[in-house]
Every structure is written in structure tokens, then in C-alpha cells.
Design an enzyme around this catalytic site. Structure first.
Site, PDB file in Angstrom:
ATOM      1  N   ARG A  16       0.900  -1.062   0.427  1.00 15.00           N
ATOM      2  CA  ARG A  16       0.018  -0.145   0.727  1.00 15.00           C
ATOM      3  C   ARG A  16       0.720   1.067   0.414  1.00 15.00           C
ATOM      4  O   ARG A  16       2.165   1.392   0.606  1.00 15.00           O
ATOM      5  CB  ARG A  16      -0.820   0.293   1.484  1.00 15.00           C
ATOM      6  CG  ARG A  16      -1.766   1.034   0.935  1.00 15.00           C
ATOM      7  CD  ARG A  16      -2.643   1.175   2.640  1.00 15.00           C
ATOM      8  NE  ARG A  16      -3.056   2.696   2.436  1.00 15.00           N
ATOM      9  CZ  ARG A  16      -4.518   2.861   3.647  1.00 15.00           C
ATOM     10  NH1 ARG A  16      -4.412   2.315   4.627  1.00 15.00           N
ATOM     11  NH2 ARG A  16      -4.564   3.827   3.168  1.00 15.00           N
ATOM     12  N   HIS A  17       0.507   2.298  -0.265  1.00 15.91           N
ATOM     13  CA  HIS A  17       1.506   3.384  -0.555  1.00 15.91           C
ATOM     14  C   HIS A  17       1.400   4.062  -0.075  1.00 15.91           C
ATOM     15  O   HIS A  17       0.743   3.798   1.523  1.00 15.91           O
ATOM     16  CB  HIS A  17       0.868   4.521  -2.096  1.00 15.91           C
ATOM     17  CG  HIS A  17      -0.497   4.668  -0.820  1.00 15.91           C
ATOM     18  ND1 HIS A  17      -0.630   5.702  -0.152  1.00 15.91           N
ATOM     19  CD2 HIS A  17      -1.881   4.380  -1.298  1.00 15.91           C
ATOM     20  CE1 HIS A  17      -2.152   5.564   0.524  1.00 15.91           C
ATOM     21  NE2 HIS A  17      -2.534   4.755  -0.413  1.00 15.91           N
ATOM     22  N   GLU A  42      -7.368   3.761  -5.596  1.00 16.29           N
ATOM     23  CA  GLU A  42      -8.441   3.082  -4.482  1.00 16.29           C
ATOM     24  C   GLU A  42      -9.786   3.208  -5.189  1.00 16.29           C
ATOM     25  O   GLU A  42      -9.998   3.492  -5.570  1.00 16.29           O
ATOM     26  CB  GLU A  42      -7.771   4.798  -4.012  1.00 16.29           C
ATOM     27  CG  GLU A  42      -8.580   4.027  -2.364  1.00 16.29           C
ATOM     28  CD  GLU A  42      -8.967   2.945  -1.707  1.00 16.29           C
ATOM     29  OE1 GLU A  42      -7.544   3.233  -0.311  1.00 16.29           O
ATOM     30  OE2 GLU A  42      -8.897   2.106  -1.712  1.00 16.29           O
ATOM     31  N   ARG A  84     -15.970   0.159   5.500  1.00 10.95           N
ATOM     32  CA  ARG A  84     -16.021  -1.335   5.106  1.00 10.95           C
ATOM     33  C   ARG A  84     -17.102  -1.809   5.223  1.00 10.95           C
ATOM     34  O   ARG A  84     -16.650  -3.534   5.255  1.00 10.95           O
ATOM     35  CB  ARG A  84     -15.267  -1.761   6.732  1.00 10.95           C
ATOM     36  CG  ARG A  84     -13.783  -1.428   7.246  1.00 10.95           C
ATOM     37  CD  ARG A  84     -12.922  -1.815   6.507  1.00 10.95           C
ATOM     38  NE  ARG A  84     -11.498  -0.421   6.262  1.00 10.95           N
ATOM     39  CZ  ARG A  84     -10.973  -0.311   6.012  1.00 10.95           C
ATOM     40  NH1 ARG A  84     -11.762   0.996   5.062  1.00 10.95           N
ATOM     41  NH2 ARG A  84      -9.789   1.012   5.878  1.00 10.95           N
ATOM     42  N   HIS A  90     -13.560   4.756  -4.897  1.00  9.89           N
ATOM     43  CA  HIS A  90     -14.250   5.423  -5.395  1.00  9.89           C
ATOM     44  C   HIS A  90     -14.571   5.906  -3.701  1.00  9.89           C
ATOM     45  O   HIS A  90     -16.035   5.160  -3.563  1.00  9.89           O
ATOM     46  CB  HIS A  90     -14.273   6.289  -6.086  1.00  9.89           C
ATOM     47  CG  HIS A  90     -14.845   7.764  -6.515  1.00  9.89           C
ATOM     48  ND1 HIS A  90     -15.821   8.397  -5.027  1.00  9.89           N
ATOM     49  CD2 HIS A  90     -14.817   8.051  -8.046  1.00  9.89           C
ATOM     50  CE1 HIS A  90     -15.837   9.751  -6.506  1.00  9.89           C
ATOM     51  NE2 HIS A  90     -15.139   9.391  -7.820  1.00  9.89           N
ATOM     52  N   TYR A  91     -14.731   6.830  -3.325  1.00  9.92           N
ATOM     53  CA  TYR A  91     -14.860   7.614  -1.630  1.00  9.92           C
ATOM     54  C   TYR A  91     -16.562   8.432  -1.789  1.00  9.92           C
ATOM     55  O   TYR A  91     -17.347   8.792  -1.089  1.00  9.92           O
ATOM     56  CB  TYR A  91     -14.275   7.579  -0.470  1.00  9.92           C
ATOM     57  CG  TYR A  91     -13.950   7.512   0.371  1.00  9.92           C
ATOM     58  CD1 TYR A  91     -12.887   6.391   0.699  1.00  9.92           C
ATOM     59  CD2 TYR A  91     -14.778   6.481   1.111  1.00  9.92           C
ATOM     60  CE1 TYR A  91     -12.538   5.383   1.526  1.00  9.92           C
ATOM     61  CE2 TYR A  91     -14.788   5.775   2.296  1.00  9.92           C
ATOM     62  CZ  TYR A  91     -13.494   5.125   2.104  1.00  9.92           C
ATOM     63  OH  TYR A  91     -13.388   3.750   3.028  1.00  9.92           O
ATOM     64  N   THR A 134      -0.956  13.249   2.190  1.00  9.35           N
ATOM     65  CA  THR A 134      -0.864  14.124   2.984  1.00  9.35           C
ATOM     66  C   THR A 134      -2.198  13.999   3.382  1.00  9.35           C
ATOM     67  O   THR A 134      -2.616  14.397   4.342  1.00  9.35           O
ATOM     68  CB  THR A 134      -1.252  15.181   1.747  1.00  9.35           C
ATOM     69  OG1 THR A 134      -1.656  15.344   0.883  1.00  9.35           O
ATOM     70  CG2 THR A 134       0.823  15.810   1.695  1.00  9.35           C
ATOM     71  N   ARG A 145       0.209   9.098  -5.709  1.00  7.78           N
ATOM     72  CA  ARG A 145       0.543   7.982  -4.159  1.00  7.78           C
ATOM     73  C   ARG A 145       1.079   7.347  -3.883  1.00  7.78           C
ATOM     74  O   ARG A 145       2.395   6.929  -3.345  1.00  7.78           O
ATOM     75  CB  ARG A 145      -0.437   8.624  -2.904  1.00  7.78           C
ATOM     76  CG  ARG A 145      -1.773   7.756  -3.085  1.00  7.78           C
ATOM     77  CD  ARG A 145      -2.737   8.906  -2.175  1.00  7.78           C
ATOM     78  NE  ARG A 145      -4.072   7.928  -2.161  1.00  7.78           N
ATOM     79  CZ  ARG A 145      -5.081   8.240  -3.092  1.00  7.78           C
ATOM     80  NH1 ARG A 145      -5.065   9.253  -3.540  1.00  7.78           N
ATOM     81  NH2 ARG A 145      -6.575   6.849  -2.811  1.00  7.78           N
ATOM     82  N   GLY A 171      -9.880   8.242  -1.635  1.00  3.84           N
ATOM     83  CA  GLY A 171     -10.760   7.871  -3.272  1.00  3.84           C
ATOM     84  C   GLY A 171      -9.939   8.045  -4.043  1.00  3.84           C
ATOM     85  O   GLY A 171      -8.410   7.776  -4.453  1.00  3.84           O
ATOM     86  N   HIS A 195      -3.543   0.088  -3.846  1.00  3.65           N
ATOM     87  CA  HIS A 195      -4.382   1.355  -2.223  1.00  3.65           C
ATOM     88  C   HIS A 195      -4.396   0.333  -1.263  1.00  3.65           C
ATOM     89  O   HIS A 195      -4.725  -0.491  -1.044  1.00  3.65           O
ATOM     90  CB  HIS A 195      -5.350   2.484  -2.759  1.00  3.65           C
ATOM     91  CG  HIS A 195      -4.895   3.141  -3.977  1.00  3.65           C
ATOM     92  ND1 HIS A 195      -4.442   4.441  -3.679  1.00  3.65           N
ATOM     93  CD2 HIS A 195      -3.994   2.745  -4.890  1.00  3.65           C
ATOM     94  CE1 HIS A 195      -3.894   4.657  -4.714  1.00  3.65           C
ATOM     95  NE2 HIS A 195      -3.399   4.277  -5.875  1.00  3.65           N
ATOM     96  N   GLY A 196      -5.440   1.283  -0.081  1.00  2.00           N
ATOM     97  CA  GLY A 196      -5.644   0.207   0.994  1.00  2.00           C
ATOM     98  C   GLY A 196      -7.002  -0.826  -0.057  1.00  2.00           C
ATOM     99  O   GLY A 196      -6.485  -2.149   0.801  1.00  2.00           O
ATOM    100  N   ASN A 197      -7.946   0.387   0.132  1.00  2.00           N
ATOM    101  CA  ASN A 197      -9.158  -0.817  -0.409  1.00  2.00           C
ATOM    102  C   ASN A 197      -9.311  -1.697  -1.495  1.00  2.00           C
ATOM    103  O   ASN A 197      -9.485  -2.826  -1.860  1.00  2.00           O
ATOM    104  CB  ASN A 197     -10.388   0.276  -0.440  1.00  2.00           C
ATOM    105  CG  ASN A 197     -10.726   0.468   0.532  1.00  2.00           C
ATOM    106  OD1 ASN A 197     -10.911  -0.513   1.453  1.00  2.00           O
ATOM    107  ND2 ASN A 197     -10.317   1.774   1.061  1.00  2.00           N
TER     108      ASN A 197
HETATM  109  O1  LIG Z   1      -9.215   6.974   0.021  1.00  2.00           O
HETATM  110  C1  LIG Z   1      -9.054   7.174   1.514  1.00  2.00           C
HETATM  111  O2  LIG Z   1      -9.502   7.238   2.233  1.00  2.00           O
HETATM  112  C2  LIG Z   1      -7.590   6.099   2.021  1.00  2.00           C
HETATM  113  O3  LIG Z   1      -6.985   5.413   1.343  1.00  2.00           O
HETATM  114  C3  LIG Z   1      -8.495   4.396   2.373  1.00  2.00           C
HETATM  115  O4  LIG Z   1      -9.610   5.124   3.392  1.00  2.00           O
HETATM  116  P1  LIG Z   1     -10.756   3.557   4.217  1.00  2.00           P
HETATM  117  O5  LIG Z   1      -8.924   3.092   4.982  1.00  2.00           O
HETATM  118  O6  LIG Z   1     -11.041   4.723   5.525  1.00  2.00           O
HETATM  119  O7  LIG Z   1     -11.007   3.205   3.293  1.00  2.00           O
END
Ligand SMILES: O=C(O)[C@H](O)COP(=O)(O)O
Length: 252
Positions: A8-9, A87, A115, A89-90, A13, A60, A22, A182-184
């Protein structure tokens, strides 16, 4: 036995400011750049080397890979950048403080947005300048590939086809693969590799900048995995990721 290394990167910031990120293209923080260099040292110390690298369209992750390549004297390696490794998309949460959002909507709601396997955060509204169609890097994407928001299930639906079509064949050719994402998007892949249920995946968090080595069987599923470096440190860092969604983490 096959192997792939996932990273994961490093801290971005907006990770540092605890903001939903996201598809927002934010840079690494200075600490995140140091994490990338540390990861390179861990990879070298473990005697790991690579033949091909994969990353996303987001700086990142790209910069993390570049820093690792430079520190390992492997700038010459082929690199494949793919939007489907982005990642998740949030949606309209992008840019909001996770702690403040938890204080406003409740920690359970933020947990579900972060999650919940099939839970999509509120979508970016039509006309929002942050929509992918306003970003030249997504100009070749069909409308379907231009999300307004994504659940982890949506992320799985774009990561897995690419994994099976492009990355698995390289691993089966005995190419040593490094995937920096990325994390997700990595949670989506790990869910597949480990056969994690839709319920159990809610408890999995991946820390920034620590190489995660997966050993794969003939079926290209996990037979073992381990973080490089101190296992307890990796577990603590993963727990910290989980805690980002608590109201007490509000920065103001
Ligand atoms: O996109 C983000 O906000 C983070 O890289 C991952 O966020 P999360 O751990 O809250 O899903």
C-alpha cells in the site's frame, strides 16, 4: 509455489489529515516518502527482486513505486499503470475529515461506509468538477468505468478481472511481480486470495508502506502471507487504520 509482493502506498497528505481520499490525486507526505524508502530497504534485506511492477493512476501509489525502484536501483523495470488498481472511489465523502464525519453521522455509519462490503458512500453529484469525466486520465474510460462512488464490491469487480487477465499470467510465467496500490484495492485482492467472506473482510485493514508478501499455490490462491519487518508493528499500524473512523480522531 508462486509469489507476489503487495505494498500500500506510503502515507499521503490526506492520510495524515485523516481525510477520505478515494480517487483524489493527493501526494505522499514526507513521512510517506520515508515509508517508501524503508519498504525498499526491507525488500532488499529480504533478497526480493522484481521483473515487472503494477500500480494505479494515482500519484501516491506511483511515487511510492518510483521511490522503491530508485532505492533498489530498479528504475529500468517495466511499470504498468492501470486505473482499475485505483483506490475505491469514496464519492461525496472525498475531502471530508473521517473523525468529523463520524462525529456528525455516527461511528457505525462511517464504519459501514468504510468497511461495509456492498455499501456505497453518497455519490458525487452530477456536474461535480471532481467527476472522472473531467479528468483527462480517464478520458478513454466508458461511462461505466467512471464511478460516482464505489463499494468494496464495486472495487472487487474492477480489480479481479485485471488480476486474472493481466497479472496472474505474468506470475505463472515466473515473473516476479510488485504491486503498489491502495488500502481498498489491495483489500479487494486479498479478499480473493484468501477467500475472505463479505462479513469477515470488514475487519481487514492494510497499513501504508509495509511490503506484504503473498505465497500462492497452483490455483493462484494464498498458501501463506507475511509483512516484511516487525509483525507487531504491522498489526499496530493496521489497527490504527481501523481507528481512523472514530469520532475522537476528529481534527478540529
Ligand atoms: O481513500 C482513503 O481515504 C484511504 O486511502 C483509505 O481509506 P479507508 O481506510 O478509510 O477506507
Amino acid at each position: 509455489m508462486f509469489r507476489i509482493v503487495l505494498v500500500r502506498h506510503g502515507q499521503s497528505t490526506w492520510n495524515k489529515e485523516n481525510k477520505f481520499t478515494g480517487w483524489t490525486d493527493v501526494p505522499l507526505s514526507p513521512a510517506g516518502e520515508k515509508e517508501a524508502l524503508r519498504a525498499a530497504g526491507q525488500l532488499l534485506a529480504a533478497g526480493l527482486d522484481f521483473d515487472i511492477c503494477y500500480t494505479s493512476f494515482l500519484k501516491r501509489a506511483i511515487k511510492t513505486l518510483w521511490l522503491i525502484q530508485e532505492a533498489m536501483d530498479r528504475m529500468w523495470l517495466p511499470v504498468v499503470k492501470q486505473w482499475c488498481l485505483n483506490e475505491r472511489h469514496y464519492g461525496a465523502l472525498q475531502g471530508l475529515d473521517k473523525g468529523q464525519t463520524a462525529a456528525q453521522y455516527g461511528e457505525e455509519q462511517v464504519f459501514q461506509w468504510r468497511r461495509g462490503y456492498a455499501v456505497r458512500p453518497p455519490a458525487l453529484p452530477e456536474g461535480d468538477p471532481r467527476l472522472p469525466e473531467h479528468d483527462p486520465r480517464y478520458s478513454r474510460l466508458q461511462q461505466a468505468g467512471r464511478p460516482r462512488t464505489e463499494s468494496l464490491a464495486d472495487t472487487v469487480a474492477r480489480v479481479l478481472p485485471y488480476w486474472n487477465r493481466e497479472i496472474v499470467p505474468r506470475i505463472q510465467e515466473n515473473r516476479r511481480v510488485l504491486l503498489v496500490a491502495h488500502g481498498n484495492s489491495l483489500r479487494a485482492l486479498v479478499k480473493h486470495l484468501e477467500g475472505v467472506s463479505d462479513e469477515a473482510i470488514t475487519g481487514l485493514n492494510i497499513p501504508t508502506g509495509i511490503p506484504l508478501v503473498y505465497e500462492l499455490g497452483p490455483d493462484m490462491k494464498a498458501i501463506g502471507s507475511y509483512y516484511l519487518g516487525d509483525a507487531e508493528e504491522a498489526a499496530t499500524a493496521a489497527a490504527e487504520v481501523q481507528d481512523q473512523g472514530t469520532a475522537s480522531r476528529s481534527f478540529g
